[in-house]
Design a protein around this motif. Structure first.
Motif, PDB file in Angstrom:
ATOM      1  N   TRP A 175      -5.797  25.364  -3.492  1.00  0.00           N
ATOM      2  CA  TRP A 175      -5.829  23.982  -3.951  1.00  0.00           C
ATOM      3  C   TRP A 175      -5.496  23.964  -5.443  1.00  0.00           C
ATOM      4  N   LEU A 176      -4.640  23.008  -5.834  1.00  0.00           N
ATOM      5  CA  LEU A 176      -4.236  22.875  -7.226  1.00  0.00           C
ATOM      6  C   LEU A 176      -4.254  21.406  -7.624  1.00  0.00           C
ATOM      7  N   PRO A 177      -4.353  21.112  -8.921  1.00  0.00           N
ATOM      8  CA  PRO A 177      -4.348  19.708  -9.348  1.00  0.00           C
ATOM      9  C   PRO A 177      -3.106  18.966  -8.863  1.00  0.00           C
ATOM     10  N   GLN A 178      -3.261  17.656  -8.626  1.00  0.00           N
ATOM     11  CA  GLN A 178      -2.162  16.820  -8.122  1.00  0.00           C
ATOM     12  C   GLN A 178      -0.970  16.797  -9.066  1.00  0.00           C
ATOM     13  N   ALA A 179      -1.211  17.005 -10.346  1.00  0.00           N
ATOM     14  CA  ALA A 179      -0.125  17.000 -11.327  1.00  0.00           C
ATOM     15  C   ALA A 179       0.866  18.111 -11.007  1.00  0.00           C
ATOM     16  N   SER A 180       1.891  18.243 -11.819  1.00  0.00           N
ATOM     17  CA  SER A 180       2.940  19.224 -11.568  1.00  0.00           C
ATOM     18  C   SER A 180       2.368  20.633 -11.515  1.00  0.00           C
ATOM     19  N   LEU A 181       3.066  21.503 -10.793  1.00  0.00           N
ATOM     20  CA  LEU A 181       2.624  22.878 -10.654  1.00  0.00           C
ATOM     21  C   LEU A 181       2.551  23.566 -12.008  1.00  0.00           C
ATOM     22  N   PRO A 182       1.583  24.476 -12.181  1.00  0.00           N
ATOM     23  CA  PRO A 182       1.592  25.302 -13.385  1.00  0.00           C
ATOM     24  C   PRO A 182       2.934  26.026 -13.501  1.00  0.00           C
ATOM     25  N   ALA A 183       3.403  26.197 -14.712  1.00  0.00           N
ATOM     26  CA  ALA A 183       4.742  26.731 -14.955  1.00  0.00           C
ATOM     27  C   ALA A 183       5.029  28.042 -14.222  1.00  0.00           C
ATOM     28  N   PRO A 184       4.098  29.027 -14.230  1.00  0.00           N
ATOM     29  CA  PRO A 184       4.416  30.289 -13.539  1.00  0.00           C
ATOM     30  C   PRO A 184       4.667  30.099 -12.046  1.00  0.00           C
ATOM     31  N   LEU A 185       3.933  29.183 -11.414  1.00  0.00           N
ATOM     32  CA  LEU A 185       4.130  28.951  -9.977  1.00  0.00           C
ATOM     33  C   LEU A 185       5.428  28.196  -9.727  1.00  0.00           C
ATOM     34  N   ALA A 186       5.735  27.219 -10.584  1.00  0.00           N
ATOM     35  CA  ALA A 186       6.976  26.465 -10.430  1.00  0.00           C
ATOM     36  C   ALA A 186       8.185  27.376 -10.581  1.00  0.00           C
ATOM     37  N   ALA A 187       8.050  28.411 -11.412  1.00  0.00           N
ATOM     38  CA  ALA A 187       9.178  29.304 -11.663  1.00  0.00           C
ATOM     39  C   ALA A 187       9.378  30.337 -10.561  1.00  0.00           C
ATOM     40  N   ASP A 188       8.352  30.572  -9.745  1.00  0.00           N
ATOM     41  CA  ASP A 188       8.451  31.631  -8.729  1.00  0.00           C
ATOM     42  C   ASP A 188       7.801  31.181  -7.425  1.00  0.00           C
ATOM     43  N   PRO A 189       8.598  30.737  -6.449  1.00  0.00           N
ATOM     44  CA  PRO A 189       8.037  30.256  -5.169  1.00  0.00           C
ATOM     45  C   PRO A 189       7.408  31.357  -4.324  1.00  0.00           C
ATOM     46  N   ARG A 190       7.584  32.609  -4.711  1.00  0.00           N
ATOM     47  CA  ARG A 190       7.005  33.707  -3.924  1.00  0.00           C
ATOM     48  C   ARG A 190       5.573  34.029  -4.347  1.00  0.00           C
ATOM     49  N   LEU A 191       5.099  33.399  -5.403  1.00  0.00           N
ATOM     50  CA  LEU A 191       3.717  33.630  -5.821  1.00  0.00           C
ATOM     51  C   LEU A 191       2.751  32.942  -4.854  1.00  0.00           C
ATOM     52  N   VAL A 192       1.792  33.706  -4.339  1.00  0.00           N
ATOM     53  CA  VAL A 192       0.820  33.180  -3.366  1.00  0.00           C
ATOM     54  C   VAL A 192      -0.592  33.547  -3.832  1.00  0.00           C
ATOM     55  N   LEU A 193      -1.558  32.777  -3.341  1.00  0.00           N
ATOM     56  CA  LEU A 193      -2.942  33.002  -3.745  1.00  0.00           C
ATOM     57  C   LEU A 193      -3.490  34.276  -3.112  1.00  0.00           C
ATOM     58  N   ALA A 194      -3.880  35.226  -3.953  1.00  0.00           N
ATOM     59  CA  ALA A 194      -4.520  36.448  -3.462  1.00  0.00           C
ATOM     60  C   ALA A 194      -6.023  36.244  -3.343  1.00  0.00           C
ATOM     61  N   VAL A 195      -6.637  35.718  -4.420  1.00  0.00           N
ATOM     62  CA  VAL A 195      -8.090  35.576  -4.409  1.00  0.00           C
ATOM     63  C   VAL A 195      -8.504  34.422  -5.310  1.00  0.00           C
ATOM     64  N   GLN A 196      -9.552  33.755  -4.916  1.00  0.00           N
ATOM     65  CA  GLN A 196     -10.181  32.720  -5.731  1.00  0.00           C
ATOM     66  C   GLN A 196     -11.634  33.124  -5.967  1.00  0.00           C
ATOM     67  N   ILE A 197     -12.082  33.038  -7.226  1.00  0.00           N
ATOM     68  CA  ILE A 197     -13.453  33.393  -7.580  1.00  0.00           C
ATOM     69  C   ILE A 197     -14.103  32.199  -8.270  1.00  0.00           C
ATOM     70  N   ASN A 198     -15.189  31.725  -7.696  1.00  0.00           N
ATOM     71  CA  ASN A 198     -15.977  30.640  -8.275  1.00  0.00           C
ATOM     72  C   ASN A 198     -17.154  31.268  -9.009  1.00  0.00           C
ATOM     73  N   PHE A 199     -17.080  31.294 -10.333  1.00  0.00           N
ATOM     74  CA  PHE A 199     -18.114  31.979 -11.116  1.00  0.00           C
ATOM     75  C   PHE A 199     -19.443  31.217 -11.114  1.00  0.00           C
ATOM     76  N   ASP A 200     -19.416  29.932 -10.750  1.00  0.00           N
ATOM     77  CA  ASP A 200     -20.677  29.189 -10.626  1.00  0.00           C
ATOM     78  C   ASP A 200     -21.541  29.753  -9.505  1.00  0.00           C
ATOM     79  N   GLU A 201     -20.916  30.483  -8.566  1.00  0.00           N
ATOM     80  CA  GLU A 201     -21.660  31.037  -7.443  1.00  0.00           C
ATOM     81  C   GLU A 201     -22.473  32.277  -7.826  1.00  0.00           C
ATOM     82  N   LEU A 202     -22.157  32.887  -8.956  1.00  0.00           N
ATOM     83  CA  LEU A 202     -22.871  34.101  -9.350  1.00  0.00           C
ATOM     84  C   LEU A 202     -24.261  33.748  -9.864  1.00  0.00           C
TER      85      LEU A 202
END
Length: 373
Positions: A175-202
């Motif tokens: 999940w990403l903000p509705q606004a435009s994609l962050p620049a690194p993702l917009a520049a490379d369509p092969r980038l995919v989410l490997a892991v998400q860490i929610n530090f509030d859970e620690l």
């Protein structure tokens, strides 16, 4: 067949509900119901109980004491195997496993009393000894840790149901903000989410650590084209939000950024990760030896137990690496996350020690090391 007998047994969900129903069940036996009577599907009382996710130990013991035939049930060794003690288990987790295994051990022991033990097969006494030994070892390790000061903290990864977008997870939907994609993702369509860490859970405060106290981290990697024989590689992209979103209204899901490569798959992919904190024994042998000397002889862990304990620090958040995996760590780096892949090898995410600084961590220096085991 007594309808009351089987209806009552179906209502037994725990030891507490069994105690509420035991007088009714006693009355059914007194009125002539056979303890091994079968329902229309051919199941005995023991079979009904043992088919439940968590059979009542009191109910199983009660039926066996009244002569129920244990051979009516399928082999329960695989259920015992699912509850087998692990070096990463806390005392509370071991006690929980031991109690949950009790009905299966009772059934196995009763079957052995009637039919003996097959040669070369572990018996109920073997399993009971393993549970007792694991609990005694954990208590000795914990006693040793209590005599050490300023122990480092790590977090073990455990799977749990994925209920909302902000939970920690490997792979899955980003999940990403509705606004435009962050620049690194917009520049490379092969980038995919490997892991998400929610530090509030620690769990904060109890065990100090260099991780942020709050915020959401997403790490993207290049999706390898496995049809062309590509292997995981390239620099990761780390996106960090200091505040976890309150809701998903201003965010959107991007299924095209989902990790699908088999080479990067983990066992619990698609499920959420929970982080269980633990304290690591000191690396310095001198400090460990002094702590051992302060313990009574009967509370001192064996060398083998110390080695197994240290080996259990290999994975999760803030792992401590040994052997081959340690050689994979870039010089001057602190390991952030280490995950084992289902096919082969693992993924190690790390940062320069100076860059891992709590809420001021410089995520742009994150490195991904993929290796074969």
């Amino acid at each position: 067949m007594s309808a009351v007998w089987f209806q009552s047994l179906k209502r037994v969900k725990s030891d507490a509900t069994f105690l509420d129903l035991v007088e009714t069940l006693e009355a059914e036996l007194e009125q002539g119901t056979g303890v091994d009577a079968t329902d229309p599907q051919g199941r005995t009382a023991l079979e009904l109980l043992m088919a439940k996710p968590a059979p009542s130990a009191l109910a199983v013991r009660w039926l066996l004491d009244r002569g129920a035939d244990p051979s009516s049930c399928a082999d329960v060794r695989w259920q015992i195997g699912d509850l087998y003690p692990e070096a990463t288990d806390s005392s509370a987790e071991l006690l929980n496993k031991q109690y949950r295994a009790a009905p299966y051990l009772m059934l196995l022991a009763a079957d052995e009393a009637r039919h003996g033990v097959e040669e070369g097969v572990a018996d109920s006494g073997h399993y009971a000894d393993k549970f007792a030994a694991a609990l005694a070892t954990r208590r000795r390790i914990d006693a040793l840790k209590s005599g050490c000061h300023d122990l480092c903290c790590g977090f073990r990864a455990h799977s749990q149901p994925l209920l909302h977008p902000w939970q920690s997870h490997w792979g899955g939907l980003p999940w990403l903000p509705q606004a435009s994609l962050p620049a690194p993702l917009a520049a490379d369509p092969r980038l995919v989410l490997a892991v998400q860490i929610n530090f509030d859970e620690l769990i904060q405060g109890e065990l100090p650590h260099p991780l942020p106290s709050h915020g959401l981290l997403q790490i993207y990697v290049t999706q390898p084209d496995e049809d062309l024989g590509e292997e995981p590689g390239g620099e990761p992209v780390a996106l960090f939000w200091p505040e976890v979103p309150a809701d998903a209204a201003a965010w959107r899901v991007l299924p095209e950024r989902r990790l699908t490569a088999l080479s990067l798959k983990v066992t619990d992919q698609g499920r959420a990760l929970s982080w269980r904190p633990y304290r690591k024994l000191p690396e310095a042998e001198e400090q460990l030896a002094k702590a051992m000397e302060r313990l009574p002889t009967e509370l001192r862990p064996r060398q083998r137990d110390l080695e197994q304990e240290r080996a259990s620090y290999d994975f999760g958040l803030l792992p401590r690496l040994y052997g081959y995996e340690r050689e994979m760590l870039p010089e001057g780096h602190q390991p952030l996350l280490h995950m084992m892949h289902t096919e082969h090898g693992g993924s190690l995410f790390s940062l320069p020690t100076s860059a891992l600084a709590g809420n001021a961590t410089d995520w742009q220096q994150l490195t991904h090391t993929y290796y074969y085991d």
